[in-house]
Design a protein around this motif. Sequence first.
Motif, PDB file in Angstrom:
ATOM      1  N   ALA A   1       1.073  -1.248   0.125  1.00  0.00           N
ATOM      2  CA  ALA A   1       0.026   0.154   0.045  1.00  0.00           C
ATOM      3  C   ALA A   1       1.086   1.343   0.136  1.00  0.00           C
ATOM      4  O   ALA A   1       0.554   1.986  -0.698  1.00  0.00           O
ATOM      5  CB  ALA A   1      -0.868  -0.033   1.151  1.00  0.00           C
TER       6      ALA A   1
ATOM      7  N   LEU B   1      -6.203   5.673  -4.518  1.00  0.00           N
ATOM      8  CA  LEU B   1      -7.741   5.450  -4.426  1.00  0.00           C
ATOM      9  C   LEU B   1      -8.471   6.516  -3.922  1.00  0.00           C
ATOM     10  O   LEU B   1      -8.128   7.195  -3.054  1.00  0.00           O
ATOM     11  CB  LEU B   1      -7.804   4.212  -3.479  1.00  0.00           C
ATOM     12  CG  LEU B   1      -7.637   2.914  -3.748  1.00  0.00           C
ATOM     13  CD1 LEU B   1      -8.023   1.981  -2.672  1.00  0.00           C
ATOM     14  CD2 LEU B   1      -8.272   2.433  -4.880  1.00  0.00           C
TER      15      LEU B   1
ATOM     16  N   SER C   1     -10.767  -1.302  -2.284  1.00  0.00           N
ATOM     17  CA  SER C   1      -9.496  -1.682  -2.198  1.00  0.00           C
ATOM     18  C   SER C   1      -9.779  -3.450  -2.543  1.00  0.00           C
ATOM     19  O   SER C   1     -10.621  -4.223  -2.202  1.00  0.00           O
ATOM     20  CB  SER C   1      -9.220  -1.747  -0.726  1.00  0.00           C
ATOM     21  OG  SER C   1      -8.108  -2.760  -0.513  1.00  0.00           O
TER      22      SER C   1
ATOM     23  N   GLY D   1      -8.276  -5.738   4.805  1.00  0.00           N
ATOM     24  CA  GLY D   1      -8.871  -4.881   3.838  1.00  0.00           C
ATOM     25  C   GLY D   1      -8.904  -3.670   4.281  1.00  0.00           C
ATOM     26  O   GLY D   1      -8.954  -2.513   3.686  1.00  0.00           O
TER      27      GLY D   1
ATOM     28  N   ASP E   1      -5.721  -1.680   4.003  1.00  0.00           N
ATOM     29  CA  ASP E   1      -5.235  -1.134   2.783  1.00  0.00           C
ATOM     30  C   ASP E   1      -5.982  -0.055   2.267  1.00  0.00           C
ATOM     31  O   ASP E   1      -5.341   1.019   1.511  1.00  0.00           O
ATOM     32  CB  ASP E   1      -5.143  -2.628   1.883  1.00  0.00           C
ATOM     33  CG  ASP E   1      -4.868  -2.196   0.615  1.00  0.00           C
ATOM     34  OD1 ASP E   1      -3.756  -1.932   0.316  1.00  0.00           O
ATOM     35  OD2 ASP E   1      -5.581  -2.230  -0.349  1.00  0.00           O
ATOM     36  N   LEU E   2      -7.074  -0.222   2.740  1.00  0.00           N
ATOM     37  CA  LEU E   2      -8.074   0.987   2.162  1.00  0.00           C
ATOM     38  C   LEU E   2      -7.860   2.245   2.593  1.00  0.00           C
ATOM     39  O   LEU E   2      -7.632   3.100   1.813  1.00  0.00           O
ATOM     40  CB  LEU E   2      -9.670   0.650   2.370  1.00  0.00           C
ATOM     41  CG  LEU E   2     -10.476   1.701   1.917  1.00  0.00           C
ATOM     42  CD1 LEU E   2     -10.722   1.764   0.256  1.00  0.00           C
ATOM     43  CD2 LEU E   2     -12.026   1.428   2.507  1.00  0.00           C
TER      44      LEU E   2
ATOM     45  N   ARG F   1      -4.233   3.450   1.115  1.00  0.00           N
ATOM     46  CA  ARG F   1      -4.338   4.086  -0.006  1.00  0.00           C
ATOM     47  C   ARG F   1      -5.149   5.157  -0.186  1.00  0.00           C
ATOM     48  O   ARG F   1      -5.190   5.867  -1.531  1.00  0.00           O
ATOM     49  CB  ARG F   1      -4.597   2.739  -0.907  1.00  0.00           C
ATOM     50  CG  ARG F   1      -3.633   1.605  -0.886  1.00  0.00           C
ATOM     51  CD  ARG F   1      -4.006   0.329  -1.673  1.00  0.00           C
ATOM     52  NE  ARG F   1      -4.143   0.731  -3.089  1.00  0.00           N
ATOM     53  CZ  ARG F   1      -4.915  -0.138  -3.954  1.00  0.00           C
ATOM     54  NH1 ARG F   1      -5.460  -1.264  -3.473  1.00  0.00           N
ATOM     55  NH2 ARG F   1      -5.171   0.129  -5.167  1.00  0.00           N
TER      56      ARG F   1
ATOM     57  N   GLN G   1     -12.654  -7.631  -1.568  1.00  0.00           N
ATOM     58  CA  GLN G   1     -13.138  -6.266  -1.779  1.00  0.00           C
ATOM     59  C   GLN G   1     -13.626  -5.394  -0.502  1.00  0.00           C
ATOM     60  O   GLN G   1     -14.464  -5.707   0.100  1.00  0.00           O
ATOM     61  CB  GLN G   1     -13.898  -6.124  -3.038  1.00  0.00           C
ATOM     62  CG  GLN G   1     -13.465  -6.780  -4.268  1.00  0.00           C
ATOM     63  CD  GLN G   1     -14.565  -6.822  -5.410  1.00  0.00           C
ATOM     64  OE1 GLN G   1     -15.743  -6.167  -5.148  1.00  0.00           O
ATOM     65  NE2 GLN G   1     -14.006  -7.396  -6.667  1.00  0.00           N
TER      66      GLN G   1
ATOM     67  N   ARG H   1     -14.658  -1.569   0.539  1.00  0.00           N
ATOM     68  CA  ARG H   1     -15.042   0.027   0.357  1.00  0.00           C
ATOM     69  C   ARG H   1     -15.655   0.671   1.392  1.00  0.00           C
ATOM     70  O   ARG H   1     -16.494   0.085   2.122  1.00  0.00           O
ATOM     71  CB  ARG H   1     -15.861   0.015  -1.127  1.00  0.00           C
ATOM     72  CG  ARG H   1     -17.170  -0.604  -0.946  1.00  0.00           C
ATOM     73  CD  ARG H   1     -17.911  -0.065  -2.228  1.00  0.00           C
ATOM     74  NE  ARG H   1     -19.376  -0.571  -2.292  1.00  0.00           N
ATOM     75  CZ  ARG H   1     -20.243  -0.252  -3.120  1.00  0.00           C
ATOM     76  NH1 ARG H   1     -20.006   0.504  -3.892  1.00  0.00           N
ATOM     77  NH2 ARG H   1     -21.378  -1.030  -2.922  1.00  0.00           N
TER      78      ARG H   1
END
Length: 237
Positions: free
Chosen positions: A74, A81, A87, A115, A118-119, A122, A158, A160
Amino acid sequence: MTFCKRPRSFVNGFSIYPRPLFPRRNRFAGKSALSVLYCIADPKAESTGNFNPSLFNTYPMRLYMRLLRVIMCALLRGRNLYISEPSILHFIVMPWDCVFRRAGNDRYHAFMDLGRIDLMIRMGGWNALALQRLQPFVLTAHIQYRHSLQMFQRFVLQTRLTHWDNKFFWMEHVFKCGNRIMATAISRNGFTLNDRIVPTEAVFLLLNGEKVSSLYPLKSISIIHAIESLLRGLKFI
């Protein structure tokens, strides 16, 4: 009776023996690998005689290597993003993730943590996580299991950001194998600083001030709030 003396050398006035005459017995000799790890994790258990190797099974195996990989990747990708973009992470179900050759229920929540991290990074959240020392936490998590993840199966996670209010963020998590949805989840998250919840407005300022409207319709949001109210009202029978 005569005793042979060990040879010794002197370095800067200190006597140094090349090796002990009688090697000290290894305290881990004859113990299994799990026993050795337990001794390292809880040294007092061995010294007090309350050593029980089976207790080591209660120590959860964390996803430290995966966490390190997610953070490094990341950071290398940088802030790429937008706040409404998902993500996407790729994983393989390893044997230590499994219970009877299927991924354990707790592993889904651990992957969801990766997750979320990482989200946030980013989206530009490294400043909030590392420099501002905000502590992320999960308040509630609702998950729907559809199909089991098998050992050595590849899957995609995934994550979000879908909704927020003055204090909390809601995130959506989707586990997929190809086009097949394996599990879906919604989590309610927040940040604390000095044991106080940080308002979402302050978090958005750390994310370069970006803020968009909620991705969920009001009807869906009201259903989520109703489920969380039901969970708060549960008590032991």
